[in-house]
Design a protein around this motif. Structure first.
Motif, short mmCIF file in Angstrom:
data_model
loop_
_atom_site.label_atom_id
_atom_site.label_comp_id
_atom_site.label_asym_id
_atom_site.label_seq_id
_atom_site.Cartn_x
_atom_site.Cartn_y
_atom_site.Cartn_z
N VAL A 231 43.41 34.38 41.22
CA VAL A 231 43.14 34.70 39.83
C VAL A 231 44.16 35.74 39.39
CG1 VAL A 231 41.45 35.56 38.17
CG2 VAL A 231 40.69 34.24 40.16
N THR A 233 45.84 37.85 36.11
CA THR A 233 45.84 38.28 34.71
C THR A 233 46.60 39.60 34.61
OG1 THR A 233 43.86 39.70 34.79
CG2 THR A 233 43.51 37.34 34.41
N GLY A 237 43.36 41.92 31.06
CA GLY A 237 42.62 40.68 31.15
C GLY A 237 43.32 39.48 30.54
N ASP A 255 40.10 35.93 44.69
CA ASP A 255 39.05 35.07 44.15
C ASP A 255 38.48 35.68 42.88
OD1 ASP A 255 37.10 37.07 44.95
OD2 ASP A 255 37.18 36.24 46.97
N ALA A 256 37.63 34.91 42.20
CA ALA A 256 37.10 35.33 40.91
C ALA A 256 36.21 36.57 41.03
CB ALA A 256 36.33 34.19 40.26
N GLY A 257 35.44 36.65 42.11
CA GLY A 257 34.56 37.79 42.28
C GLY A 257 35.31 39.09 42.45
N THR A 258 36.38 39.06 43.24
CA THR A 258 37.20 40.26 43.43
C THR A 258 37.87 40.65 42.13
OG1 THR A 258 37.61 39.65 45.74
CG2 THR A 258 39.13 41.22 44.73
N HIS A 259 38.37 39.66 41.40
CA HIS A 259 39.01 39.94 40.12
C HIS A 259 38.02 40.55 39.14
CE1 HIS A 259 40.60 38.97 36.07
NE2 HIS A 259 41.77 39.23 36.64
N GLU A 260 36.83 39.97 39.07
CA GLU A 260 35.82 40.47 38.14
C GLU A 260 35.42 41.92 38.47
OE1 GLU A 260 31.33 39.28 36.52
OE2 GLU A 260 32.35 38.03 38.01
N LEU A 261 35.30 42.23 39.75
CA LEU A 261 34.93 43.58 40.15
C LEU A 261 36.02 44.59 39.79
CD1 LEU A 261 32.93 45.45 41.53
CD2 LEU A 261 33.90 44.77 43.75
N MET A 263 38.32 44.22 37.44
CA MET A 263 38.41 44.32 35.99
C MET A 263 37.27 45.14 35.41
SD MET A 263 41.22 42.98 35.17
CE MET A 263 40.95 43.20 33.41
N SER A 264 36.10 45.14 36.06
CA SER A 264 35.00 45.96 35.56
C SER A 264 35.33 47.44 35.68
CB SER A 264 33.71 45.64 36.33
OG SER A 264 33.76 46.12 37.67
#
Length: 282
Positions: A231, A233, A237, A255-261, A263-264
């Protein structure tokens, strides 16, 4: 070898060029090197220059009609050339000059195949736009790159400039309680870090900056990560890479979970910064 590349694929040309540069970097390791001051604390060595020339020799022989943009020599070739190669002959010059072997050699056809060579492990990471793989060993064995966040190691670039401050500061990310709970920081050369994300050796890589998709430092690594299914960006974002307007800086996650964490944590910092400015202005 060079003559036979005229009929080779662009991926093989990128690989041969990167390996030619890597051979120069490896052969001259440990010697005293002259330096060329580039300002603001940045410099090139005679090895950067020699490796770039070795890379250009391969590309010129295999693709004489293409333009080349090297970090040290700038853009060369026909002004109207439709294809352009981006070359960083020694990513991690400061590491190399100090005796560390955490460096990479980058060659990428803009919006096309890419190769990142590690001069000391002998590995070359390849992306053809559809898939990503690593080639190693005397027989050139290949295996697909498989990103995973299992290591929990995140490379964070702390080099200036910091164009996204105060909304995003890499040092603040490292101090974020959530980061400390979930990850451990590491810093190597820019492209080696991205190649390791694609290979599953790092969970993510984070850096500030502008649109990095066309940078000689980042384009090959971005191509590897995208082809491997990471992922990718900006720190804001926004999407980066071929066909995209380009976000600010770079967050490349396994992965998406690592990216989401991640970015939060970054997004929380930016929101707090905006709220602080609004309070002061109000």
């Amino acid at each position: 070898m060079i003559d036979s590349l005229a009929s080779a694929t662009d991926t093989e040309v990128a690989a041969a060029a990167a390996l030619a540069g890597a051979e120069v970097v490896r052969a001259r390791y440990g010697r005293l090197h002259s330096r060329v001051d580039k300002g603001s604390g940045d410099f090139a060595t005679d090895v950067d220059l020699a490796a770039e020339e070795a890379i250009l020799d391969v590309i010129r022989a295999a693709r004489p009609g293409d333009a080349v943009h090297g970090e040290e020599g700038g853009r060369q070739g026909a002004a109207g050339a439709e294809r352009e190669w981006l070359v960083d002959p020694l990513c991690g010059t400061l590491n190399y000059a100090s005796g560390a072997q955490l460096v990479a050699v980058n060659v990428v056809l803009r919006n096309g195949p890419a190769a990142v060579a590690d001069p000391f492990s002998g590995e070359v990471f390849l992306a053809d736009g559809q898939s990503a793989r690593v080639r190693s060993g005397a027989r050139g064995d290949e295996r697909p790159l498989a990103p995973t966040a299992d290591s929990r190691l995140v490379d964070v670039n702390l080099d200036p400039p910091f164009p996204s401050a105060p909304g995003f500061r890499a040092v603040d990310l490292l101090a974020h309680p959530g980061f400390v709970e979930s990850f451990r920081p590491r810093v190597v050369s820019t492209t080696l870090a991205l190649a390791w994300v694609a290979a599953g050796r790092r969970a993510a890589y984070v850096t500030d900056g502008g649109d990095l998709s066309g940078s000689v430092h980042f384009a090959a690594g971005i191509a590897l990560c995208r082809a491997a299914g990471c992922v990718v960006t900006g720190v804001d974002g926004a999407p980066v890479g071929p066909g995209e307007p380009g976000g600010r800086g770079l967050v490349a996650a396994a992965d998406a979970g690592t990216h989401e964490l991640l970015m939060s944590m970054i997004g929380g910092r930016e929101r707090n910064s905006r709220n602080g400015r609004n309070t002061r202005n109000g």
